[in-house]
Design an enzyme around this catalytic site. Structure first.
Site, short mmCIF file in Angstrom:
data_model
loop_
_atom_site.label_atom_id
_atom_site.label_comp_id
_atom_site.label_asym_id
_atom_site.label_seq_id
_atom_site.Cartn_x
_atom_site.Cartn_y
_atom_site.Cartn_z
CG ASN A 164 -8.17 7.70 5.81
OD1 ASN A 164 -8.27 6.73 5.06
ND2 ASN A 164 -7.79 8.88 5.36
CG HIS A 167 -4.31 2.50 4.06
ND1 HIS A 167 -3.52 2.66 2.96
CD2 HIS A 167 -4.07 3.55 4.87
CE1 HIS A 167 -2.79 3.76 3.10
NE2 HIS A 167 -3.11 4.31 4.24
CG HIS A 200 -7.82 11.38 -0.24
ND1 HIS A 200 -6.48 11.61 -0.03
CD2 HIS A 200 -8.20 12.22 -1.24
CE1 HIS A 200 -6.07 12.55 -0.88
NE2 HIS A 200 -7.08 12.92 -1.63
NE ARG A 202 -4.26 9.78 -2.66
CZ ARG A 202 -3.29 10.67 -2.75
NH1 ARG A 202 -3.00 11.23 -3.91
NH2 ARG A 202 -2.57 10.98 -1.70
NE ARG A 206 -2.64 7.15 -5.19
CZ ARG A 206 -1.56 7.81 -4.78
NH1 ARG A 206 -1.01 7.51 -3.62
NH2 ARG A 206 -1.04 8.76 -5.53
CD GLU A 227 -7.69 13.02 3.44
OE1 GLU A 227 -8.00 12.22 4.34
OE2 GLU A 227 -6.58 13.01 2.87
CB THR A 258 -1.91 13.80 2.11
OG1 THR A 258 -3.07 13.10 1.69
CG2 THR A 258 -2.08 15.27 1.84
CD GLU A 308 -6.85 16.10 9.11
OE1 GLU A 308 -7.93 16.06 8.47
OE2 GLU A 308 -6.01 15.17 9.10
CG HIS A 348 -0.62 12.42 7.36
ND1 HIS A 348 0.47 11.59 7.23
CD2 HIS A 348 -1.19 12.47 6.14
CE1 HIS A 348 0.56 11.18 5.98
NE2 HIS A 348 -0.45 11.69 5.29
#
Ligand code: PXP
Length: 395
Positions: A164, A167, A200, A202, A206, A227, A258, A308, A348
Protein backbone atom coordinates in the site's frame (compact mmCIF):
# COMPACT_ATOMS: atom_id res chain seq x y z
CA UNK A 1 -35.03 -27.75 10.28
CA UNK A 2 -33.45 -31.20 10.89
CA UNK A 3 -30.95 -29.69 13.30
CA UNK A 4 -31.68 -27.51 16.27
CA UNK A 5 -28.69 -25.54 17.57
CA UNK A 6 -28.61 -24.25 21.12
CA UNK A 7 -25.72 -21.98 22.07
CA UNK A 8 -24.84 -22.12 25.73
CA UNK A 9 -21.28 -20.89 25.49
CA UNK A 10 -20.32 -17.28 25.42
CA UNK A 11 -19.81 -16.58 21.72
CA UNK A 12 -17.70 -13.50 22.52
CA UNK A 13 -15.51 -14.08 19.50
CA UNK A 14 -18.36 -15.30 17.28
CA UNK A 15 -16.14 -17.81 15.60
CA UNK A 16 -18.84 -20.27 14.72
CA UNK A 17 -20.87 -20.30 11.56
CA UNK A 18 -24.24 -21.77 12.48
CA UNK A 19 -25.11 -21.88 8.81
CA UNK A 20 -22.18 -24.17 8.12
CA UNK A 21 -23.25 -26.42 10.99
CA UNK A 22 -26.84 -26.51 9.71
CA UNK A 23 -25.65 -27.39 6.20
CA UNK A 24 -23.34 -30.11 7.42
CA UNK A 25 -25.92 -31.48 9.88
CA UNK A 26 -28.55 -31.71 7.14
CA UNK A 27 -26.12 -33.38 4.75
CA UNK A 28 -25.02 -35.89 7.41
CA UNK A 29 -28.60 -36.90 8.10
CA UNK A 30 -29.02 -37.47 4.35
CA UNK A 31 -25.85 -39.57 4.16
CA UNK A 32 -27.04 -41.61 7.13
CA UNK A 33 -30.51 -42.13 5.60
CA UNK A 34 -32.07 -40.19 8.45
CA UNK A 35 -33.40 -37.18 6.55
CA UNK A 36 -36.77 -37.60 8.19
CA UNK A 37 -35.28 -37.23 11.68
CA UNK A 38 -33.67 -34.42 13.60
CA UNK A 39 -31.18 -33.86 16.41
CA UNK A 40 -30.24 -31.05 18.75
CA UNK A 41 -26.74 -29.68 18.94
CA UNK A 42 -25.85 -27.90 22.17
CA UNK A 43 -22.67 -25.79 22.06
CA UNK A 44 -21.21 -25.35 25.54
CA UNK A 45 -18.11 -24.00 27.23
CA UNK A 46 -15.74 -26.28 29.18
CA UNK A 47 -17.28 -25.32 32.49
CA UNK A 48 -20.81 -26.46 31.57
CA UNK A 49 -19.44 -29.52 29.80
CA UNK A 50 -17.60 -30.54 32.97
CA UNK A 51 -20.95 -30.30 34.85
CA UNK A 52 -22.60 -32.69 32.39
CA UNK A 53 -19.61 -35.04 32.45
CA UNK A 54 -19.73 -35.09 36.24
CA UNK A 55 -23.48 -35.59 36.41
CA UNK A 56 -23.81 -38.32 33.77
CA UNK A 57 -20.42 -40.04 33.70
CA UNK A 58 -18.97 -39.28 37.10
CA UNK A 59 -15.90 -37.74 35.44
CA UNK A 60 -14.83 -34.47 36.95
CA UNK A 61 -13.51 -32.67 33.86
CA UNK A 62 -14.75 -31.38 30.53
CA UNK A 63 -14.79 -33.54 27.42
CA UNK A 64 -15.22 -32.72 23.75
CA UNK A 65 -18.56 -34.39 22.93
CA UNK A 66 -21.41 -36.16 24.72
CA UNK A 67 -24.43 -37.79 23.10
CA UNK A 68 -27.81 -38.39 24.68
CA UNK A 69 -30.10 -40.53 22.51
CA UNK A 70 -33.83 -40.09 23.08
CA UNK A 71 -35.16 -42.77 25.34
CA UNK A 72 -38.87 -42.58 24.50
CA UNK A 73 -38.81 -43.79 20.88
CA UNK A 74 -38.48 -40.26 19.64
CA UNK A 75 -41.92 -38.87 20.37
CA UNK A 76 -41.98 -35.84 18.12
CA UNK A 77 -43.61 -32.51 18.79
CA UNK A 78 -46.55 -32.03 16.43
CA UNK A 79 -45.23 -30.97 13.02
CA UNK A 80 -41.62 -31.85 13.95
CA UNK A 81 -39.65 -34.85 12.69
CA UNK A 82 -38.76 -37.45 15.32
CA UNK A 83 -35.71 -36.61 17.47
CA UNK A 84 -32.59 -38.76 17.49
CA UNK A 85 -31.32 -37.03 20.61
CA UNK A 86 -28.93 -34.35 21.81
CA UNK A 87 -25.26 -33.85 20.98
CA UNK A 88 -23.34 -31.66 23.42
CA UNK A 89 -20.05 -30.19 22.24
CA UNK A 90 -17.61 -28.08 24.22
CA UNK A 91 -16.49 -25.26 21.92
CA UNK A 92 -13.49 -24.59 24.20
CA UNK A 93 -12.22 -28.16 23.88
CA UNK A 94 -13.04 -28.35 20.17
CA UNK A 95 -11.00 -25.21 19.59
CA UNK A 96 -8.02 -26.54 21.58
CA UNK A 97 -8.15 -29.78 19.61
CA UNK A 98 -8.40 -27.90 16.31
CA UNK A 99 -5.31 -25.88 17.18
CA UNK A 100 -3.39 -29.01 18.19
CA UNK A 101 -4.41 -30.85 15.01
CA UNK A 102 -3.69 -27.74 12.89
CA UNK A 103 -7.15 -27.87 11.44
CA UNK A 104 -10.06 -25.44 11.48
CA UNK A 105 -12.58 -25.13 14.29
CA UNK A 106 -15.39 -25.99 11.85
CA UNK A 107 -13.56 -29.08 10.66
CA UNK A 108 -13.14 -30.25 14.26
CA UNK A 109 -16.75 -29.41 15.11
CA UNK A 110 -17.85 -31.43 12.09
CA UNK A 111 -15.79 -34.40 13.27
CA UNK A 112 -17.39 -34.15 16.70
CA UNK A 113 -20.91 -33.85 15.25
CA UNK A 114 -20.26 -37.01 13.19
CA UNK A 115 -18.98 -38.80 16.28
CA UNK A 116 -21.96 -37.69 18.35
CA UNK A 117 -24.44 -38.56 15.63
CA UNK A 118 -23.06 -42.09 15.25
CA UNK A 119 -23.48 -42.55 19.00
CA UNK A 120 -27.10 -41.40 18.68
CA UNK A 121 -27.55 -44.08 16.01
CA UNK A 122 -26.20 -46.83 18.26
CA UNK A 123 -22.53 -46.97 17.29
CA UNK A 124 -20.26 -47.48 20.32
CA UNK A 125 -16.45 -47.49 20.42
CA UNK A 126 -16.31 -48.62 24.04
CA UNK A 127 -18.05 -51.98 23.69
CA UNK A 128 -15.40 -53.82 21.66
CA UNK A 129 -12.45 -53.25 19.38
CA UNK A 130 -14.49 -54.44 16.41
CA UNK A 131 -17.21 -51.90 17.09
CA UNK A 132 -14.63 -49.19 17.66
CA UNK A 133 -13.12 -49.93 14.24
CA UNK A 134 -16.57 -49.92 12.60
CA UNK A 135 -17.35 -46.54 14.15
CA UNK A 136 -13.99 -45.11 13.17
CA UNK A 137 -14.38 -46.34 9.56
CA UNK A 138 -17.85 -44.84 9.36
CA UNK A 139 -16.59 -41.49 10.71
CA UNK A 140 -13.84 -41.41 8.08
CA UNK A 141 -16.23 -42.35 5.32
CA UNK A 142 -18.77 -39.65 6.32
CA UNK A 143 -16.10 -36.97 6.57
CA UNK A 144 -14.83 -37.88 3.12
CA UNK A 145 -18.30 -37.79 1.61
CA UNK A 146 -19.05 -34.51 3.31
CA UNK A 147 -15.90 -32.91 2.00
CA UNK A 148 -15.67 -34.29 -1.54
CA UNK A 149 -17.65 -31.42 -2.97
CA UNK A 150 -15.57 -28.85 -1.08
CA UNK A 151 -12.38 -27.27 -2.28
CA UNK A 152 -9.25 -28.57 -0.54
CA UNK A 153 -8.63 -26.83 2.77
CA UNK A 154 -5.30 -25.36 1.77
CA UNK A 155 -4.05 -22.88 -0.79
CA UNK A 156 -1.50 -24.24 -3.24
CA UNK A 157 0.60 -21.17 -3.90
CA UNK A 158 2.71 -18.98 -1.61
CA UNK A 159 1.06 -15.83 -0.26
CA UNK A 160 1.42 -12.63 -2.24
CA UNK A 161 2.65 -9.31 -0.91
CA UNK A 162 0.79 -6.19 -2.04
CA UNK A 163 2.26 -2.86 -0.99
CA UNK A 164 0.00 0.00 0.00
CA UNK A 165 1.69 3.19 -1.21
CA UNK A 166 -0.74 5.72 0.30
CA UNK A 167 1.91 7.02 2.66
CA UNK A 168 4.19 8.03 -0.16
CA UNK A 169 1.36 10.29 -1.28
CA UNK A 170 0.84 11.44 2.33
CA UNK A 171 4.41 12.83 2.37
CA UNK A 172 3.87 14.51 -0.99
CA UNK A 173 0.62 16.10 0.14
CA UNK A 174 2.31 17.43 3.28
CA UNK A 175 4.05 19.90 0.97
CA UNK A 176 1.47 20.00 -1.78
CA UNK A 177 4.14 19.50 -4.44
CA UNK A 178 4.92 16.66 -6.84
CA UNK A 179 7.38 14.60 -4.78
CA UNK A 180 7.65 11.86 -3.71
CA UNK A 181 5.61 10.38 -6.50
CA UNK A 182 3.58 7.24 -5.61
CA UNK A 183 3.72 6.21 -9.28
CA UNK A 184 7.49 5.91 -9.06
CA UNK A 185 7.13 4.17 -5.69
CA UNK A 186 4.83 1.55 -7.24
CA UNK A 187 7.45 0.76 -9.89
CA UNK A 188 10.19 0.35 -7.27
CA UNK A 189 7.94 -1.93 -5.18
CA UNK A 190 7.27 -4.09 -8.22
CA UNK A 191 10.97 -4.24 -9.14
CA UNK A 192 11.67 -5.42 -5.58
CA UNK A 193 9.16 -8.26 -6.00
CA UNK A 194 5.79 -6.93 -4.80
CA UNK A 195 2.94 -8.76 -6.49
CA UNK A 196 0.40 -6.02 -6.07
CA UNK A 197 -0.03 -2.31 -5.43
CA UNK A 198 -2.79 -1.00 -3.19
CA UNK A 199 -4.04 2.59 -3.18
CA UNK A 200 -6.90 4.09 -1.25
CA UNK A 201 -8.67 6.88 -3.10
CA UNK A 202 -10.36 8.65 -0.22
CA UNK A 203 -13.29 10.97 -0.67
CA UNK A 204 -11.27 13.75 1.01
CA UNK A 205 -8.23 13.02 -1.27
CA UNK A 206 -5.91 13.35 1.71
CA UNK A 207 -3.18 11.31 0.05
CA UNK A 208 -3.81 9.50 -3.26
CA UNK A 209 -5.13 11.83 -6.00
CA UNK A 210 -7.15 11.14 -9.14
CA UNK A 211 -4.06 11.73 -11.26
CA UNK A 212 -2.22 8.97 -9.35
CA UNK A 213 -4.98 6.50 -10.02
CA UNK A 214 -4.99 7.24 -13.74
CA UNK A 215 -1.22 6.93 -14.07
CA UNK A 216 -1.01 3.88 -11.85
CA UNK A 217 -3.64 2.13 -13.93
CA UNK A 218 -1.35 2.59 -16.95
CA UNK A 219 1.92 1.70 -15.24
CA UNK A 220 1.26 -1.03 -12.68
CA UNK A 221 2.45 -4.32 -14.10
CA UNK A 222 1.45 -6.59 -11.22
CA UNK A 223 -2.07 -5.96 -9.87
CA UNK A 224 -3.84 -2.78 -8.92
CA UNK A 225 -6.09 -3.05 -5.88
CA UNK A 226 -8.15 0.10 -5.41
CA UNK A 227 -9.27 0.54 -1.83
CA UNK A 228 -12.40 2.66 -1.59
CA UNK A 229 -15.67 3.44 0.11
CA UNK A 230 -18.89 2.30 -1.56
CA UNK A 231 -19.92 5.84 -2.52
CA UNK A 232 -21.23 7.12 -5.83
CA UNK A 233 -18.28 9.28 -6.90
CA UNK A 234 -15.58 6.71 -6.19
CA UNK A 235 -17.63 3.87 -7.65
CA UNK A 236 -17.84 5.89 -10.88
CA UNK A 237 -14.05 6.37 -10.93
CA UNK A 238 -13.47 2.66 -10.29
CA UNK A 239 -15.79 1.70 -13.14
CA UNK A 240 -13.91 4.12 -15.42
CA UNK A 241 -10.38 3.04 -14.65
CA UNK A 242 -11.15 -0.66 -14.03
CA UNK A 243 -8.56 -1.71 -11.43
CA UNK A 244 -7.71 -5.42 -11.17
CA UNK A 245 -9.79 -5.55 -8.01
CA UNK A 246 -11.33 -3.24 -5.46
CA UNK A 247 -11.42 -3.49 -1.69
CA UNK A 248 -14.40 -1.86 -0.05
CA UNK A 249 -13.68 -0.26 3.31
CA UNK A 250 -15.64 1.89 5.73
CA UNK A 251 -14.42 5.47 5.53
CA UNK A 252 -14.74 8.23 8.09
CA UNK A 253 -13.45 11.70 7.44
CA UNK A 254 -11.94 12.15 10.88
CA UNK A 255 -10.08 8.84 11.14
CA UNK A 256 -6.29 8.68 10.80
CA UNK A 257 -6.52 5.39 8.95
CA UNK A 258 -9.27 2.83 8.26
CA UNK A 259 -10.39 2.01 11.76
CA UNK A 260 -12.61 -1.04 11.75
CA UNK A 261 -13.96 -3.49 9.26
CA UNK A 262 -17.15 -3.03 7.25
CA UNK A 263 -20.44 -3.86 8.88
CA UNK A 264 -21.58 -6.06 6.00
CA UNK A 265 -24.75 -7.11 7.79
CA UNK A 266 -25.92 -3.56 8.36
CA UNK A 267 -24.92 -2.34 4.88
CA UNK A 268 -25.87 -5.48 3.00
CA UNK A 269 -28.07 -3.78 0.40
CA UNK A 270 -25.60 -1.04 -0.51
CA UNK A 271 -22.64 -3.41 -0.63
CA UNK A 272 -24.52 -6.05 -2.64
CA UNK A 273 -25.45 -3.39 -5.18
CA UNK A 274 -21.83 -2.23 -5.50
CA UNK A 275 -20.61 -5.81 -5.85
CA UNK A 276 -23.18 -6.46 -8.58
CA UNK A 277 -22.11 -3.33 -10.51
CA UNK A 278 -18.43 -4.30 -10.23
CA UNK A 279 -19.16 -7.89 -11.25
CA UNK A 280 -20.83 -6.59 -14.40
CA UNK A 281 -17.60 -4.75 -15.17
CA UNK A 282 -15.55 -7.90 -14.30
CA UNK A 283 -13.94 -6.25 -11.28
CA UNK A 284 -13.59 -8.64 -8.32
CA UNK A 285 -14.60 -7.16 -4.98
CA UNK A 286 -12.99 -7.71 -1.60
CA UNK A 287 -14.70 -6.65 1.62
CA UNK A 288 -12.48 -5.44 4.46
CA UNK A 289 -13.99 -7.02 7.58
CA UNK A 290 -13.15 -7.85 11.15
CA UNK A 291 -12.45 -11.54 11.78
CA UNK A 292 -16.06 -12.32 12.65
CA UNK A 293 -18.11 -15.32 11.55
CA UNK A 294 -21.32 -13.36 11.01
CA UNK A 295 -19.57 -10.81 8.78
CA UNK A 296 -17.92 -13.60 6.80
CA UNK A 297 -21.27 -15.29 6.22
CA UNK A 298 -22.80 -12.00 5.11
CA UNK A 299 -19.87 -11.35 2.74
CA UNK A 300 -20.37 -14.77 1.14
CA UNK A 301 -24.12 -14.19 0.92
CA UNK A 302 -23.81 -10.98 -1.07
CA UNK A 303 -21.38 -12.41 -3.57
CA UNK A 304 -18.01 -10.94 -2.57
CA UNK A 305 -15.06 -12.67 -4.22
CA UNK A 306 -12.60 -11.90 -1.42
CA UNK A 307 -12.63 -10.78 2.16
CA UNK A 308 -9.67 -8.94 3.62
CA UNK A 309 -9.42 -9.81 7.30
CA UNK A 310 -8.54 -6.87 9.53
CA UNK A 311 -5.32 -7.71 11.37
CA UNK A 312 -5.24 -4.47 13.39
CA UNK A 313 -6.28 -5.89 16.75
CA UNK A 314 -3.72 -8.68 16.43
CA UNK A 315 -0.96 -6.18 15.60
CA UNK A 316 -1.96 -3.71 18.32
CA UNK A 317 -2.22 -6.32 21.09
CA UNK A 318 -0.13 -5.34 24.09
CA UNK A 319 0.13 -8.71 25.83
CA UNK A 320 1.14 -12.13 24.53
CA UNK A 321 -2.19 -13.55 25.69
CA UNK A 322 -4.20 -10.93 23.83
CA UNK A 323 -2.10 -11.34 20.70
CA UNK A 324 -2.56 -15.09 20.79
CA UNK A 325 -6.31 -14.69 21.14
CA UNK A 326 -6.47 -12.28 18.20
CA UNK A 327 -4.24 -14.51 16.11
CA UNK A 328 -6.51 -17.53 16.72
CA UNK A 329 -9.48 -15.44 15.73
CA UNK A 330 -7.85 -14.53 12.40
CA UNK A 331 -6.76 -18.11 11.84
CA UNK A 332 -10.25 -19.51 12.43
CA UNK A 333 -11.91 -16.73 10.45
CA UNK A 334 -9.60 -17.31 7.49
CA UNK A 335 -10.51 -21.02 7.53
CA UNK A 336 -14.20 -20.22 7.77
CA UNK A 337 -14.04 -17.72 4.91
CA UNK A 338 -12.11 -20.19 2.79
CA UNK A 339 -14.56 -22.99 3.56
CA UNK A 340 -17.40 -20.62 2.67
CA UNK A 341 -15.94 -20.27 -0.83
CA UNK A 342 -14.36 -16.84 -0.33
CA UNK A 343 -10.80 -15.97 -1.24
CA UNK A 344 -8.93 -14.55 1.72
CA UNK A 345 -6.59 -11.58 2.06
CA UNK A 346 -5.42 -9.90 5.25
CA UNK A 347 -3.94 -6.61 6.30
CA UNK A 348 -3.70 -3.52 8.45
CA UNK A 349 -0.97 -2.77 10.94
CA UNK A 350 1.26 -5.66 9.85
CA UNK A 351 4.97 -5.03 10.39
CA UNK A 352 8.30 -6.84 10.29
CA UNK A 353 7.49 -8.70 13.52
CA UNK A 354 3.80 -9.51 13.16
CA UNK A 355 3.61 -10.55 9.50
CA UNK A 356 5.29 -13.98 9.53
CA UNK A 357 2.54 -15.80 11.45
CA UNK A 358 -0.23 -14.34 9.31
CA UNK A 359 1.66 -15.10 6.08
CA UNK A 360 2.06 -18.71 7.22
CA UNK A 361 -1.71 -19.24 7.42
CA UNK A 362 -2.46 -21.61 4.57
CA UNK A 363 -5.74 -20.06 3.49
CA UNK A 364 -4.50 -16.49 3.08
CA UNK A 365 -3.65 -15.45 -0.47
CA UNK A 366 -2.41 -11.93 -0.13
CA UNK A 367 -1.22 -9.47 2.48
CA UNK A 368 -1.73 -5.74 2.10
CA UNK A 369 1.01 -3.86 3.92
CA UNK A 370 1.76 -0.16 3.82
CA UNK A 371 2.85 1.86 6.81
CA UNK A 372 5.57 -0.48 8.10
CA UNK A 373 7.24 -0.80 4.69
CA UNK A 374 7.11 2.90 3.81
CA UNK A 375 8.41 3.78 7.32
CA UNK A 376 11.34 1.41 6.96
CA UNK A 377 12.01 2.72 3.48
CA UNK A 378 12.93 6.10 4.99
CA UNK A 379 15.96 4.45 6.58
CA UNK A 380 16.90 1.59 4.27
CA UNK A 381 15.35 2.59 0.94
CA UNK A 382 12.12 1.35 -0.61
CA UNK A 383 13.70 -1.46 -2.61
CA UNK A 384 15.37 -2.91 0.49
CA UNK A 385 12.27 -2.43 2.68
CA UNK A 386 10.09 -4.35 0.20
CA UNK A 387 12.68 -7.10 -0.26
CA UNK A 388 12.92 -7.56 3.52
CA UNK A 389 9.14 -7.88 3.78
CA UNK A 390 9.09 -10.28 0.83
CA UNK A 391 11.60 -12.46 2.69
CA UNK A 392 9.17 -12.64 5.62
CA UNK A 393 6.09 -13.30 3.53
CA UNK A 394 7.84 -15.93 1.38
CA UNK A 395 10.63 -17.34 3.63
N1 PXP B 1 -5.78 -2.92 4.31
C1 PXP B 1 -6.67 -1.92 4.41
C2 PXP B 1 -8.09 -2.20 4.08
C3 PXP B 1 -6.28 -0.63 4.83
O1 PXP B 1 -7.18 0.35 4.94
C4 PXP B 1 -4.91 -0.39 5.08
C5 PXP B 1 -4.47 0.99 5.45
O2 PXP B 1 -4.61 1.85 4.42
C6 PXP B 1 -4.02 -1.47 4.94
C7 PXP B 1 -4.48 -2.72 4.57
C8 PXP B 1 -2.57 -1.31 5.19
O3 PXP B 1 -2.38 -1.02 6.53
P1 PXP B 1 -0.95 -0.56 7.02
O4 PXP B 1 -0.67 0.74 6.34
O5 PXP B 1 -1.13 -0.42 8.50
O6 PXP B 1 0.00 -1.64 6.63
Amino acid sequence: MPLHIIEQYSPADRRISKRMLYDRGRRLLELLDCSDQMFSLVLLDDHSMADFNRRYRNINRPTNVLSFPVTDDGDAFPGQPPELGDILISVDTALKEAVEAKTSLHFRLTELVIHGLLHLLGYDHERSEKEAQAMWDKEKDLMQQLCTSKRPFRRKTMPHLAINIDHVATIRQARGITQPDPVLAAGICELAGAEGIVVHLREDRRHIQDRDILLLRQTIKSKMNLEMAAVKEIIGIALDIKPDMITLVPEKRKELTTEGGLDVIKNEKKLAKTIARMKKASIPVSLFIDPDAAQIEAAADIGATFVELHTGRYCDATTEQEREKEFRLIEQSAELAFESGLRVNAGHGLDYLTTARIAALPTIEELSIGHAVISRAIFVGLDQAVREMMAIVRP
